[in-house]
Design a protein around this motif. Structure first.
Motif, PDB file in Angstrom:
ATOM      1  N   ASP A  53       0.875  -1.181   0.101  1.00  0.00           N
ATOM      2  CA  ASP A  53      -0.119   0.008   0.008  1.00  0.00           C
ATOM      3  C   ASP A  53       0.959   1.343   0.202  1.00  0.00           C
ATOM      4  O   ASP A  53       1.425   1.328   0.884  1.00  0.00           O
ATOM      5  CB  ASP A  53      -0.963  -0.098   1.212  1.00  0.00           C
ATOM      6  CG  ASP A  53      -1.737   1.139   1.391  1.00  0.00           C
ATOM      7  OD1 ASP A  53      -1.987   1.970   0.470  1.00  0.00           O
ATOM      8  OD2 ASP A  53      -2.620   1.205   2.249  1.00  0.00           O
ATOM      9  N   LYS A  54       0.832   1.977  -0.955  1.00  0.00           N
ATOM     10  CA  LYS A  54       1.631   3.149  -1.262  1.00  0.00           C
ATOM     11  C   LYS A  54       3.102   2.699  -0.835  1.00  0.00           C
ATOM     12  O   LYS A  54       3.856   3.703   0.021  1.00  0.00           O
ATOM     13  CB  LYS A  54       1.130   4.400  -0.324  1.00  0.00           C
ATOM     14  CG  LYS A  54      -0.229   4.732  -0.832  1.00  0.00           C
ATOM     15  CD  LYS A  54      -0.759   5.911   0.147  1.00  0.00           C
ATOM     16  CE  LYS A  54      -2.383   5.567   0.114  1.00  0.00           C
ATOM     17  NZ  LYS A  54      -2.839   4.657   0.997  1.00  0.00           N
ATOM     18  N   GLY A  55       3.740   1.880  -1.368  1.00  0.00           N
ATOM     19  CA  GLY A  55       5.212   1.625  -1.375  1.00  0.00           C
ATOM     20  C   GLY A  55       5.661   0.775  -0.056  1.00  0.00           C
ATOM     21  O   GLY A  55       6.927   0.819   0.209  1.00  0.00           O
ATOM     22  N   THR A  56       4.612   0.391   0.888  1.00  0.00           N
ATOM     23  CA  THR A  56       5.168  -0.301   1.991  1.00  0.00           C
ATOM     24  C   THR A  56       4.255  -1.267   2.289  1.00  0.00           C
ATOM     25  O   THR A  56       2.922  -1.361   1.770  1.00  0.00           O
ATOM     26  CB  THR A  56       5.351   0.848   3.039  1.00  0.00           C
ATOM     27  OG1 THR A  56       6.252   0.011   4.218  1.00  0.00           O
ATOM     28  CG2 THR A  56       4.285   1.400   3.745  1.00  0.00           C
ATOM     29  N   ALA A  57       4.471  -1.862   3.325  1.00  0.00           N
ATOM     30  CA  ALA A  57       3.490  -3.137   3.786  1.00  0.00           C
ATOM     31  C   ALA A  57       2.120  -2.250   4.305  1.00  0.00           C
ATOM     32  O   ALA A  57       2.299  -1.164   5.004  1.00  0.00           O
ATOM     33  CB  ALA A  57       4.205  -3.980   4.919  1.00  0.00           C
ATOM     34  N   ASN A  58       1.078  -2.851   3.906  1.00  0.00           N
ATOM     35  CA  ASN A  58      -0.249  -2.317   4.293  1.00  0.00           C
ATOM     36  C   ASN A  58      -0.058  -1.979   6.121  1.00  0.00           C
ATOM     37  O   ASN A  58       0.414  -2.801   6.825  1.00  0.00           O
ATOM     38  CB  ASN A  58      -1.176  -2.975   4.197  1.00  0.00           C
ATOM     39  CG  ASN A  58      -1.477  -4.539   4.722  1.00  0.00           C
ATOM     40  OD1 ASN A  58      -0.765  -5.205   4.289  1.00  0.00           O
ATOM     41  ND2 ASN A  58      -2.248  -4.626   5.721  1.00  0.00           N
ATOM     42  N   ALA A  59      -1.015  -1.182   6.533  1.00  0.00           N
ATOM     43  CA  ALA A  59      -0.736  -0.878   7.765  1.00  0.00           C
ATOM     44  C   ALA A  59      -0.963  -1.965   8.800  1.00  0.00           C
ATOM     45  O   ALA A  59      -0.148  -2.039   9.934  1.00  0.00           O
ATOM     46  CB  ALA A  59      -1.843   0.411   8.292  1.00  0.00           C
ATOM     47  N   PRO A  83       7.674  -8.039  -9.610  1.00  0.00           N
ATOM     48  CA  PRO A  83       8.573  -8.319  -8.339  1.00  0.00           C
ATOM     49  C   PRO A  83      10.105  -7.967  -8.344  1.00  0.00           C
ATOM     50  O   PRO A  83      10.623  -7.728  -7.751  1.00  0.00           O
ATOM     51  CB  PRO A  83       8.330  -9.698  -8.268  1.00  0.00           C
ATOM     52  CG  PRO A  83       7.155 -10.316  -9.386  1.00  0.00           C
ATOM     53  CD  PRO A  83       6.948  -8.881 -10.243  1.00  0.00           C
ATOM     54  N   ASP A  84      10.555  -8.020  -9.848  1.00  0.00           N
ATOM     55  CA  ASP A  84      11.799  -7.740  -9.944  1.00  0.00           C
ATOM     56  C   ASP A  84      12.144  -6.098 -10.334  1.00  0.00           C
ATOM     57  O   ASP A  84      13.390  -5.762 -10.463  1.00  0.00           O
ATOM     58  CB  ASP A  84      12.341  -8.613 -11.159  1.00  0.00           C
ATOM     59  CG  ASP A  84      12.018  -8.242 -12.616  1.00  0.00           C
ATOM     60  OD1 ASP A  84      10.653  -7.335 -12.450  1.00  0.00           O
ATOM     61  OD2 ASP A  84      12.297  -8.679 -13.493  1.00  0.00           O
ATOM     62  N   SER A  85      11.304  -5.383  -9.990  1.00  0.00           N
ATOM     63  CA  SER A  85      11.444  -3.983 -10.232  1.00  0.00           C
ATOM     64  C   SER A  85      12.024  -3.115  -9.143  1.00  0.00           C
ATOM     65  O   SER A  85      12.219  -3.901  -8.026  1.00  0.00           O
ATOM     66  CB  SER A  85       9.860  -3.036 -10.358  1.00  0.00           C
ATOM     67  OG  SER A  85       9.309  -3.341  -9.145  1.00  0.00           O
ATOM     68  N   ASP A  86      12.694  -1.870  -9.304  1.00  0.00           N
ATOM     69  CA  ASP A  86      13.165  -1.373  -8.156  1.00  0.00           C
ATOM     70  C   ASP A  86      12.236  -0.842  -7.164  1.00  0.00           C
ATOM     71  O   ASP A  86      12.385  -0.995  -5.876  1.00  0.00           O
ATOM     72  CB  ASP A  86      13.868   0.115  -8.498  1.00  0.00           C
ATOM     73  CG  ASP A  86      15.121  -0.121  -9.361  1.00  0.00           C
ATOM     74  OD1 ASP A  86      15.628  -1.056  -9.286  1.00  0.00           O
ATOM     75  OD2 ASP A  86      15.608   0.512 -10.125  1.00  0.00           O
ATOM     76  N   HIS A  87      10.885  -0.506  -7.610  1.00  0.00           N
ATOM     77  CA  HIS A  87      10.103  -0.190  -6.591  1.00  0.00           C
ATOM     78  C   HIS A  87       9.543  -1.494  -5.807  1.00  0.00           C
ATOM     79  O   HIS A  87       9.658  -1.440  -4.430  1.00  0.00           O
ATOM     80  CB  HIS A  87       8.281  -0.062  -7.232  1.00  0.00           C
ATOM     81  CG  HIS A  87       7.363   0.363  -6.598  1.00  0.00           C
ATOM     82  ND1 HIS A  87       7.188   1.473  -5.760  1.00  0.00           N
ATOM     83  CD2 HIS A  87       6.208  -0.389  -6.255  1.00  0.00           C
ATOM     84  CE1 HIS A  87       5.980   1.409  -4.985  1.00  0.00           C
ATOM     85  NE2 HIS A  87       5.673   0.132  -5.504  1.00  0.00           N
ATOM     86  N   ALA A  88       9.490  -2.748  -6.261  1.00  0.00           N
ATOM     87  CA  ALA A  88       9.511  -4.009  -5.386  1.00  0.00           C
ATOM     88  C   ALA A  88      10.419  -3.969  -4.337  1.00  0.00           C
ATOM     89  O   ALA A  88      10.189  -4.501  -3.162  1.00  0.00           O
ATOM     90  CB  ALA A  88       9.110  -4.930  -6.099  1.00  0.00           C
ATOM     91  N   LYS A  89      11.744  -3.644  -4.907  1.00  0.00           N
ATOM     92  CA  LYS A  89      13.005  -4.150  -3.827  1.00  0.00           C
ATOM     93  C   LYS A  89      12.637  -3.014  -2.835  1.00  0.00           C
ATOM     94  O   LYS A  89      13.123  -3.210  -1.573  1.00  0.00           O
ATOM     95  CB  LYS A  89      14.247  -3.728  -4.801  1.00  0.00           C
ATOM     96  CG  LYS A  89      14.540  -4.829  -5.550  1.00  0.00           C
ATOM     97  CD  LYS A  89      15.884  -4.765  -6.477  1.00  0.00           C
ATOM     98  CE  LYS A  89      16.057  -5.838  -7.454  1.00  0.00           C
ATOM     99  NZ  LYS A  89      16.073  -5.340  -8.858  1.00  0.00           N
ATOM    100  N   GLN A  90      12.488  -1.778  -3.110  1.00  0.00           N
ATOM    101  CA  GLN A  90      12.234  -0.560  -2.163  1.00  0.00           C
ATOM    102  C   GLN A  90      11.055  -1.154  -1.122  1.00  0.00           C
ATOM    103  O   GLN A  90      11.450  -1.173  -0.019  1.00  0.00           O
ATOM    104  CB  GLN A  90      11.891   0.435  -2.612  1.00  0.00           C
ATOM    105  CG  GLN A  90      13.065   1.175  -3.372  1.00  0.00           C
ATOM    106  CD  GLN A  90      14.076   1.850  -2.403  1.00  0.00           C
ATOM    107  OE1 GLN A  90      13.994   2.129  -1.217  1.00  0.00           O
ATOM    108  NE2 GLN A  90      15.246   1.412  -2.804  1.00  0.00           N
TER     109      GLN A  90
END
Ligand SMILES: Cc1cc2nc3c(=O)[nH]c(=O)nc-3n(C[C@H](O)[C@H](O)[C@H](O)COP(=O)(O)O)c2cc1C
Length: 174
Positions: A53-59, A83-90
């Motif tokens: 959720d918006k770049g991180t684990a949901n609340a 899953p192999d994107s930079d976004h996923a890594k972040q």
């Protein structure tokens, strides 16, 4: 060794992965959604799941993950991005920060179908927002996400967590 699967799922993707992982784990084992999950101290191995959720684990998953300390764990999650994107890594990096003080034995991420209501919003209200407007790349990614989690994702999750449970139980080395 007692295992616990804890997850959150708004539209069912992460729940599918969670159930597959639960199914693959040896008895004794439990599965709960993060908001109802028990005290982690009664368990030896925890499979902790979230949706991005918006770049991180949901609340609600994030809150539970922060309560887990000194355990052997595996992380799993679903997201719209590849899953192999930079976004996923972040996102995974942020999830790791939430579970500091544990031994992470392995991690699993796969795409998950994005809520059609959100896609509609990207096409309408967010159409002038450069981070969410509907580009051809974004559309292709959302179309791919709509096919996940698929059979291979579930089989991969199963295979990984069978192995992690064996490592946690000390049957094979990491
Ligand atoms: C409000 C909202 C925010 C989201 N934010 C992201 C995001 O930042 N990055 C991403 O890759 N996917 C994002 N997604 C997509 C979800 O992570 C993805 O569809 C996930 O599989 C949903 O899991 P669930 O079906 O278990 O709820 C978002 C979805 C929603 C509804």
């Amino acid at each position: 060794m007692k295992s616990l699967v804890v997850y959150s799922s708004r539209t069912g993707n992460t729940q599918k992965v969670a159930r597959e992982i639960y199914d693959a784990l040896p008895e004794p084992k439990d599965i709960f959604s993060a908001k109802d999950a028990p005290d982690p101290s009664d368990y030896d191995f925890l499979a902790l799941g979230f949706w991005v959720d918006k770049g991180t684990a949901n609340a609600s998953s994030a809150r539970y993950m922060e309560t887990v300390k000194g355990k052997k764990i595996g992380l799993f999650g679903t997201l719209g991005a590849y899953p192999d994107s930079d976004h996923a890594k972040q996102c995974l990096k942020k999830a790791r920060e939430l579970v500091q003080g544990n031994e992470i034995l392995g991690e699993f991420l796969c795409q998950g179908k994005v809520d059609p209501a959100l896609i509609k919003m990207m096409e309408t209200k967010m159409k002038d927002d450069p981070h969410h407007s509907m580009t051809p790349e974004r559309r292709a990614r959302l179309e791919e996400a709509a096919k996940h989690p698929d059979k291979k994702d579930l089989a991969d999750a199963r295979e990984l967590f069978v192995e992690l449970a064996q490592i946690a139980a000390g049957k094979v080395s990491a």
